[in-house]
Design a protein around this motif. Structure first.
Motif, PDB file in Angstrom:
ATOM      1  N   LYS A 190       0.844  -1.185   0.000  1.00  0.00           N
ATOM      2  CA  LYS A 190       0.000   0.000   0.000  1.00  0.00           C
ATOM      3  C   LYS A 190       0.883   1.240   0.000  1.00  0.00           C
ATOM      4  O   LYS A 190       2.012   1.228   0.476  1.00  0.00           O
ATOM      5  CB  LYS A 190      -0.899   0.016   1.228  1.00  0.00           C
ATOM      6  CG  LYS A 190      -0.162   0.139   2.561  1.00  0.00           C
ATOM      7  CD  LYS A 190      -1.160   0.176   3.716  1.00  0.00           C
ATOM      8  CE  LYS A 190      -0.495   0.598   5.013  1.00  0.00           C
ATOM      9  NZ  LYS A 190       0.379  -0.403   5.601  1.00  0.00           N
ATOM     10  N   TYR A 191       0.351   2.298  -0.549  1.00  0.00           N
ATOM     11  CA  TYR A 191       1.086   3.560  -0.509  1.00  0.00           C
ATOM     12  C   TYR A 191       0.201   4.593   0.148  1.00  0.00           C
ATOM     13  O   TYR A 191      -0.930   4.822  -0.255  1.00  0.00           O
ATOM     14  CB  TYR A 191       1.460   4.040  -1.907  1.00  0.00           C
ATOM     15  CG  TYR A 191       2.039   5.431  -1.870  1.00  0.00           C
ATOM     16  CD1 TYR A 191       3.307   5.643  -1.347  1.00  0.00           C
ATOM     17  CD2 TYR A 191       1.284   6.529  -2.270  1.00  0.00           C
ATOM     18  CE1 TYR A 191       3.828   6.918  -1.244  1.00  0.00           C
ATOM     19  CE2 TYR A 191       1.801   7.823  -2.171  1.00  0.00           C
ATOM     20  CZ  TYR A 191       3.071   7.995  -1.654  1.00  0.00           C
ATOM     21  OH  TYR A 191       3.579   9.266  -1.547  1.00  0.00           O
ATOM     22  N   VAL A 192       0.712   5.219   1.207  1.00  0.00           N
ATOM     23  CA  VAL A 192      -0.055   6.241   1.913  1.00  0.00           C
ATOM     24  C   VAL A 192       0.550   7.606   1.629  1.00  0.00           C
ATOM     25  O   VAL A 192       1.644   7.918   2.102  1.00  0.00           O
ATOM     26  CB  VAL A 192      -0.037   5.989   3.437  1.00  0.00           C
ATOM     27  CG1 VAL A 192      -0.900   7.023   4.141  1.00  0.00           C
ATOM     28  CG2 VAL A 192      -0.520   4.584   3.733  1.00  0.00           C
ATOM     29  N   PRO A 193      -0.117   8.415   0.829  1.00  0.00           N
ATOM     30  CA  PRO A 193       0.414   9.745   0.491  1.00  0.00           C
ATOM     31  C   PRO A 193       0.712  10.547   1.750  1.00  0.00           C
ATOM     32  O   PRO A 193      -0.083  10.579   2.687  1.00  0.00           O
ATOM     33  CB  PRO A 193      -0.740  10.385  -0.280  1.00  0.00           C
ATOM     34  CG  PRO A 193      -1.484   9.231  -0.856  1.00  0.00           C
ATOM     35  CD  PRO A 193      -1.411   8.160   0.209  1.00  0.00           C
ATOM     36  N   GLY A 194       1.862  11.184   1.775  1.00  0.00           N
ATOM     37  CA  GLY A 194       2.205  12.038   2.896  1.00  0.00           C
ATOM     38  C   GLY A 194       2.760  11.302   4.095  1.00  0.00           C
ATOM     39  O   GLY A 194       3.192  11.905   5.053  1.00  0.00           O
ATOM     40  N   ASN A 195       2.743   9.990   4.027  1.00  0.00           N
ATOM     41  CA  ASN A 195       3.282   9.216   5.143  1.00  0.00           C
ATOM     42  C   ASN A 195       4.747   8.886   4.914  1.00  0.00           C
ATOM     43  O   ASN A 195       5.098   7.923   4.243  1.00  0.00           O
ATOM     44  CB  ASN A 195       2.483   7.912   5.302  1.00  0.00           C
ATOM     45  CG  ASN A 195       3.015   7.079   6.452  1.00  0.00           C
ATOM     46  OD1 ASN A 195       3.818   7.564   7.239  1.00  0.00           O
ATOM     47  ND2 ASN A 195       2.569   5.844   6.540  1.00  0.00           N
ATOM     48  N   ASP A 196       5.604   9.721   5.475  1.00  0.00           N
ATOM     49  CA  ASP A 196       7.034   9.529   5.281  1.00  0.00           C
ATOM     50  C   ASP A 196       7.677   8.817   6.461  1.00  0.00           C
ATOM     51  O   ASP A 196       8.885   8.774   6.609  1.00  0.00           O
ATOM     52  CB  ASP A 196       7.733  10.882   5.087  1.00  0.00           C
ATOM     53  CG  ASP A 196       7.493  11.406   3.678  1.00  0.00           C
ATOM     54  OD1 ASP A 196       6.839  10.685   2.890  1.00  0.00           O
ATOM     55  OD2 ASP A 196       7.953  12.503   3.372  1.00  0.00           O
ATOM     56  N   ILE A 197       6.845   8.284   7.325  1.00  0.00           N
ATOM     57  CA  ILE A 197       7.363   7.602   8.497  1.00  0.00           C
ATOM     58  C   ILE A 197       7.833   6.193   8.137  1.00  0.00           C
ATOM     59  O   ILE A 197       7.083   5.393   7.588  1.00  0.00           O
ATOM     60  CB  ILE A 197       6.282   7.506   9.582  1.00  0.00           C
ATOM     61  CG1 ILE A 197       5.848   8.925   9.997  1.00  0.00           C
ATOM     62  CG2 ILE A 197       6.815   6.732  10.786  1.00  0.00           C
ATOM     63  CD1 ILE A 197       4.638   8.945  10.888  1.00  0.00           C
ATOM     64  N   ILE A 198       9.073   5.953   8.416  1.00  0.00           N
ATOM     65  CA  ILE A 198       9.619   4.646   8.114  1.00  0.00           C
ATOM     66  C   ILE A 198       9.094   3.639   9.126  1.00  0.00           C
ATOM     67  O   ILE A 198       8.679   3.995  10.227  1.00  0.00           O
ATOM     68  CB  ILE A 198      11.157   4.678   8.156  1.00  0.00           C
ATOM     69  CG1 ILE A 198      11.659   5.749   7.186  1.00  0.00           C
ATOM     70  CG2 ILE A 198      11.731   3.322   7.778  1.00  0.00           C
ATOM     71  CD1 ILE A 198      13.145   5.906   7.182  1.00  0.00           C
ATOM     72  N   SER A 199       9.150   2.405   8.721  1.00  0.00           N
ATOM     73  CA  SER A 199       8.585   1.345   9.548  1.00  0.00           C
ATOM     74  C   SER A 199       9.059   1.410  10.987  1.00  0.00           C
ATOM     75  O   SER A 199      10.166   1.792  11.295  1.00  0.00           O
ATOM     76  CB  SER A 199       8.938  -0.012   8.948  1.00  0.00           C
ATOM     77  OG  SER A 199       8.070  -0.960   9.470  1.00  0.00           O
ATOM     78  N   THR A 200       8.182   1.002  11.827  1.00  0.00           N
ATOM     79  CA  THR A 200       8.238   1.203  13.259  1.00  0.00           C
ATOM     80  C   THR A 200       9.220   0.344  14.032  1.00  0.00           C
ATOM     81  O   THR A 200      10.115   0.845  14.686  1.00  0.00           O
ATOM     82  CB  THR A 200       6.852   0.903  13.807  1.00  0.00           C
ATOM     83  OG1 THR A 200       6.482  -0.375  13.303  1.00  0.00           O
ATOM     84  CG2 THR A 200       5.866   1.923  13.310  1.00  0.00           C
ATOM     85  N   VAL A 201       9.036  -0.925  13.898  1.00  0.00           N
ATOM     86  CA  VAL A 201       9.774  -1.848  14.750  1.00  0.00           C
ATOM     87  C   VAL A 201      11.281  -1.656  14.664  1.00  0.00           C
ATOM     88  O   VAL A 201      11.873  -1.731  13.598  1.00  0.00           O
ATOM     89  CB  VAL A 201       9.435  -3.296  14.376  1.00  0.00           C
ATOM     90  CG1 VAL A 201      10.087  -4.251  15.349  1.00  0.00           C
ATOM     91  CG2 VAL A 201       7.927  -3.482  14.346  1.00  0.00           C
TER      92      VAL A 201
END
Length: 290
Positions: free
Chosen positions: A62-73
């Motif tokens: 999926k691609y979330v526009p504006g979501n530049d947050i890299i994966s969490t874990v």
DNA sequence: GCGACAG
DNA sequence: ATCTTGTCGC
């Protein structure tokens, strides 16, 4: 006697610069004309492959526009997530001395950093000339080979999406190079045109008027609707200070809206990074080869 | 009939 | 696609 004539005309071509250009253009024209019967067959192939074309989002990530947050874990590289990590770009550059000599490039960038994580090239000799509407038959063989090689040797970085220097369904028969590559490689592709392909009534005048009216700032886009009423693609203003838009169209297995969103996320300059890098790197590789 | 026409 | 110089703007 024949040889003397040949030598004489060759010498003339080398001495008179313009004769060379005229000869080259005449040859290209003749080759295109000679390939007319071939074109009927190519059209059949395009119509056939087009039956496998998918014009909606068809992928697991999926691609979330504006979501530049890299994966969490943190610290766990084994975590599988379903976001868009790898975007590929392909392009060909040509040798000015010998236009049949070309360099194909496949570049992969990591998102959202837009950093190059893979690049591969191939120097090839192209037999076919460029004929509007049939670009895929000239350029797709080398690009498919680069994709096949990467799938075999570097599957971990294989692009989840490929941006192509050429149109997708923004094409006389709705099946340009980006769609051609997408169907044959069975991967999502986006067509990126630097110039408008005049199709279905669309022309530079129409686009210029629409662009000056609706494309005010970077990210603005307008649908390109042919006289048939079909949305063939979009003109996207990729940079604030860029007068000329970039032409985005569905290649394969993606919707136009998703394509535009992702192209937006890849634009540092007029051309989206995957295509721009492929363009730059293929030129450089070709230059170093000579 | 002539020109236009992704790269 | 490729050939080319300067030039406008941050």
């Amino acid at each position: 006697m024949e040889e003397d004539d040949d030598e004489a005309s060759k010498d003339n071509d080398e001495v008179v610069g313009l004769a060379m250009t005229d000869r080259a253009e005449e040859d290209a024209h003749n080759v295109a004309a000679r390939l007319l019967p071939q074109q009927a067959q190519w059209i059949e192939e395009q119509e056939h492959l087009k039956r496998s074309l998918v014009q909606r989002d068809h992928f697991l990530w999926k691609y979330v526009p504006g979501n530049d947050i890299i994966s969490t874990v943190s610290g766990d590289k084994h975590v599988e997530d379903n976001s868009l990590h790898y975007v590929g770009g392909v392009d060909l550059s040509f040798c000015k001395e010998d236009p049949s000599l070309a360099c194909g490039a496949l570049i992969v960038l990591e998102m959202p950093r837009l950093k190059v994580v893979y690049k591969d090239f191939d120097i090839v000799h192209l037999d076919l000339p460029y004929i509007p509407g049939f670009l895929a038959f000239r350029e797709s063989p080398v690009l498919l080979e680069l994709l096949r090689k990467m799938r075999m040797h570097k599957p971990a970085l294989f692009p989840q999406l490929l941006m192509v220097d050429g149109n997708g369904i923004l094409h006389p028969r709705g099946f340009g190079l980006a769609s051609h590559l997408g169907v044959l490689a069975d991967i999502p592709t986006i067509g990126i045109g630097k110039n408008l392909h005049h199709v279905d009534g669309l022309n530079d005048i129409v686009v210029k008027v629409l662009a000056s009216k609706y494309l005010k700032k970077a990210g603005d886009a307008i649908d390109l609707i042919g006289k048939s009423g079909k949305v063939l693609g979009a003109a996207l203003k990729s940079k604030d200070d860029c007068k000329k838009p970039v032409f985005v169209s569905i290649g394969h297995r993606i919707s136009l809206d998703s394509a535009i969103d992702i192209v937006r996320a890849c634009c540092m300059y007029r051309l989206p990074e995957p295509v721009r890098q492929a363009d730059i790197e293929s030129k450089e590789y070709l230059r170093k080869m000579l």
